[in-house]
Structure formats: C-alpha cells, structure tokens
Design a protein around this motif. Structure first.
Motif, short mmCIF file in Angstrom:
data_model
loop_
_atom_site.label_atom_id
_atom_site.label_comp_id
_atom_site.label_asym_id
_atom_site.label_seq_id
_atom_site.Cartn_x
_atom_site.Cartn_y
_atom_site.Cartn_z
N VAL A 1 139.48 -96.89 32.78
CA VAL A 1 140.84 -97.39 32.73
C VAL A 1 141.71 -96.14 32.60
CG1 VAL A 1 142.54 -98.71 31.40
CG2 VAL A 1 140.20 -99.57 31.65
N ILE A 2 142.72 -96.04 33.45
CA ILE A 2 143.60 -94.89 33.47
C ILE A 2 144.97 -95.37 33.00
CG2 ILE A 2 144.62 -93.08 34.91
CD1 ILE A 2 142.11 -93.98 36.86
N VAL A 3 145.45 -94.76 31.92
CA VAL A 3 146.68 -95.21 31.30
C VAL A 3 147.70 -94.08 31.32
CG1 VAL A 3 147.72 -96.20 29.23
CG2 VAL A 3 145.31 -96.64 29.74
N GLU A 4 148.88 -94.40 31.85
CA GLU A 4 150.02 -93.49 31.73
C GLU A 4 150.87 -94.01 30.58
OE1 GLU A 4 151.78 -91.89 35.61
OE2 GLU A 4 150.91 -93.85 36.16
N PHE A 5 151.35 -93.09 29.76
CA PHE A 5 152.14 -93.49 28.61
C PHE A 5 153.02 -92.34 28.15
CE2 PHE A 5 148.19 -91.73 27.10
CZ PHE A 5 148.52 -90.97 25.98
N TRP A 6 154.03 -92.71 27.39
CA TRP A 6 154.84 -91.72 26.67
C TRP A 6 154.25 -91.61 25.27
CZ3 TRP A 6 158.28 -88.87 29.21
CH2 TRP A 6 158.90 -89.39 30.34
N MET B 1 152.08 -88.66 29.36
CA MET B 1 150.67 -88.32 29.32
C MET B 1 149.86 -89.29 30.17
SD MET B 1 149.95 -87.32 25.39
CE MET B 1 150.81 -85.96 24.65
N THR B 2 148.65 -88.87 30.46
CA THR B 2 147.68 -89.72 31.13
C THR B 2 146.38 -89.63 30.35
OG1 THR B 2 148.68 -89.29 33.28
CG2 THR B 2 146.45 -90.19 33.28
N ALA B 3 145.77 -90.78 30.10
CA ALA B 3 144.47 -90.81 29.43
C ALA B 3 143.49 -91.58 30.30
CB ALA B 3 144.58 -91.45 28.06
N TYR B 4 142.32 -91.01 30.45
CA TYR B 4 141.21 -91.66 31.14
C TYR B 4 140.26 -92.19 30.07
CZ TYR B 4 142.61 -89.51 35.54
OH TYR B 4 143.29 -89.14 36.67
N PHE B 5 140.09 -93.49 30.03
CA PHE B 5 139.12 -94.12 29.13
C PHE B 5 137.89 -94.40 30.00
CE2 PHE B 5 143.12 -94.76 27.08
CZ PHE B 5 142.85 -94.72 25.72
N ILE C 1 142.39 -86.83 27.74
CA ILE C 1 143.84 -86.86 27.73
C ILE C 1 144.42 -85.63 28.44
CG2 ILE C 1 145.89 -86.97 26.26
CD1 ILE C 1 143.95 -88.09 24.07
N TYR C 2 145.36 -85.89 29.35
CA TYR C 2 146.05 -84.84 30.09
C TYR C 2 147.54 -84.88 29.74
CZ TYR C 2 141.96 -84.55 33.17
OH TYR C 2 140.70 -84.40 33.67
N PHE C 3 148.10 -83.70 29.47
CA PHE C 3 149.53 -83.56 29.26
C PHE C 3 149.89 -82.10 29.34
CE2 PHE C 3 147.65 -82.99 25.14
CZ PHE C 3 148.43 -82.06 24.48
N ASP C 4 151.18 -81.83 29.41
CA ASP C 4 151.69 -80.46 29.45
C ASP C 4 152.15 -80.10 28.03
OD1 ASP C 4 152.93 -78.04 29.98
OD2 ASP C 4 154.64 -78.95 30.99
#
Length: 188
Positions: A87-92, A115-119, A132-135
């Motif tokens: 499950v790929i989630v984009e979130f603030w 951010m984007t998180a891959y579960f 978790i991916y973010f800058d």
C-alpha cells in the motif's frame, strides 16, 4: 510469490488498507503497542536519512525520539494506492519542533512536509516494512524559518541547529539501504 503484474483480490486490498489506516491512527494516538501489533516484526526504513529501525525496541525508540521532537506530530492523508505487494500512501506530516531532534535543538518551528510511505507485505499478507520517503531539507527549512536571525538568541539557536545537523550528517548509511541490487525483470 505472485506476479508483480497481478493485484491481489479486493478483500486482500481492503484488509491491507484497513491495517495501514489503523497504523496511522494509532501512531497519532501514541498507542505504540497497537501500532507495533500491525507488524509481526517492526521494521522502518527512513530513506532520507538512510536509517533502518529494526525490531520492537528500535522502533519504539524511533517513536519516542520523534515524539519528543514533535509531540503534536500528525498526518493529513492525500492518497492511497495499491500494488501487488504494498500500500503506497501519500500524506502530509505536520508537527511543532518543541524538543531535540537528535543533535538538533528545538526551534519552536512548525513543518508540513509531503511524504510517501510504502507499506510492504509479504506473501502471507504480513506487514514487513514501512519505507518512508521525504525531503529532509524541506523539513529543516521550515523549522528554521521562524528563527529571528536579527537577534543574538536567534543566531545562537541557528548556530546550534547547524552544528546539530553537521553532527548528524556524518553517519554511514545503513548497508541494507545502500547496497541494493537491480530487480530481475524477466519471467512472469
């Protein structure tokens, strides 16, 4: 293992999505036992920092450290996507920096970071990784933007933040994240 070209049945996707939503809810509530129960073996990969938090105690420490820094940390969900194994989630991610973040002293600043998180799920539908991916520069720019650089106290805080950032930047990347191999794309 199933083909990467075939999505699981709808009931599997719905169960995954429910687990991920429960995971997000329990993190915001600081219910670490419930959050950790979503994994048979808790495992976080923080790509921006090239860090792995593996196992119950390491993940609990990660939760403690981030909530000391951002006690009001919470999420605003943007979107959910499904893949054959995730499950790929984009979130603030939002929070106020009121405690130390590693070697970085509190700035009192707030951040709102996309951010984007891959579960990621295994073949038995167990959650095995949250990646978790973010800058992180986006986070840091927001945290220091409220520091009054015209005042000596603001300059001291900024200097301490920069010193903390430099202290944290010397870590070696976790080899589990740095030493990768390309996927095998032939076959089914």
């Amino acid at each position: 293992m199933s083909s990467r070209f075939v999505l699981p049945a709808e009931d599997v996707l719905r169960a995954r999505e429910k687990l991920v939503l429960d995971h997000f809810r329990d993190e915001v509530a600081h219910d670490w036992d419930a959050t950790l129960s979503t994994f048979p073996h808790p495992h976080y990969e923080i790509i921006a920092q090239m860090l792995v938090h593996d196992g119950d105690s390491a993940v609990r420490q990660y939760y403690t450290d981030t909530r000391v820094a951002f006690p009001d940390q919470h999420h605003e969900l943007i979107s959910f996507r499904h893949s054959h194994d995730a499950v790929i989630v984009e979130f603030w991610l939002l929070g106020t920096h009121t405690g130390p973040l590693g070697a970085i002293p509190p700035t009192g600043g707030t951040h709102r970071t996309r951010m984007t998180a891959y579960f990621i799920f295994d073949e038995n539908e167990n959650l095995v990784t949250e990646r978790i991916y973010f800058d992180q520069l986006t986070v840091l720019k927001q945290l220091i933007s409220g520091i009054d650089k015209r005042k000596p106290s603001g300059l001291r805080t900024l200097l301490r933040v920069l010193k903390g950032m430099l202290a944290m930047s010397g870590r070696e990347p976790d080899p589990r994240l740095a030493e990768t191999t390309p996927p095998e794309l032939s076959g089914p």
